[in-house]
Design a protein around this motif. Structure first.
Motif: not given
Length: 149
Positions: A1-8, A16-17, A46-55, A66-73
């Motif tokens: 994956h390129d650098e863009t897909s790793h920026k979250l 987005i929950m 859980r509130e997930y991080e936003i990332t650039l998609g590829h759809n 949505i990324g794999s990182g999240y905040i657990e409420k």
């Protein structure tokens, strides 16, 4: 994956929950063995991080993922959650136009260059799929003409 897909980017005030019902001993109680009914007492949000998609299904502008990182409420009693939650949104209310998506992605740290690169990648994928689809249907037309009746 390129650098863009790793920026979250993480945006905590975006809705987005994912609501998860967990059937652990503390959260679920088996009501009756014969009917197999389960009652939930708490939900975890859980509130997930936003990332650039590829759809490539995104018609205009950058897709959001949505990324794999999240905040657990903190766990919430299901009855309290149901009383406090907003009403279900309509399809139109769920739609985010391309300008809003670009602005959102920039607000969580993606550069204009990152966003444009993904938009171009999506456009190339859409074009390739259209060519493949047209070739497939053109081939099907030829096959139909060859089949003796």
């Amino acid at each position: 994956h390129d650098e863009t897909s790793h920026k979250l980017g993480l945006r905590t005030n975006l809705k987005i929950m994912s609501t998860l019902f967990q059937s652990s001993k503390e959260n679920a109680v088996l009501m009756d063995d014969s009917s197999k009914l389960v009652r939930f007492s708490k939900i975890n949000v859980r509130e997930y991080e936003i990332t650039l998609g590829h759809n490539p299904g995104c018609k205009r502008g950058p897709p959001i993922g949505i990324g794999s990182g999240y905040i657990e409420k903190d766990p919430v009693d299901i009855n309290v959650y149901e009383k406090r939650r907003n009403k279900r949104r309509t399809r139109d209310e769920l739609y985010t136009d391309c300008h809003e998506r670009r602005s959102l992605l920039q607000s969580v740290g993606f550069s204009v260059g990152d966003i444009l690169a993904v938009e171009q990648e999506v456009a190339r994928t859409q074009k390739a799929r259209k060519i493949a689809r047209n070739a497939y249907f053109a081939g099907r037309q030829i096959e139909r003409k060859r089949i003796p009746v």
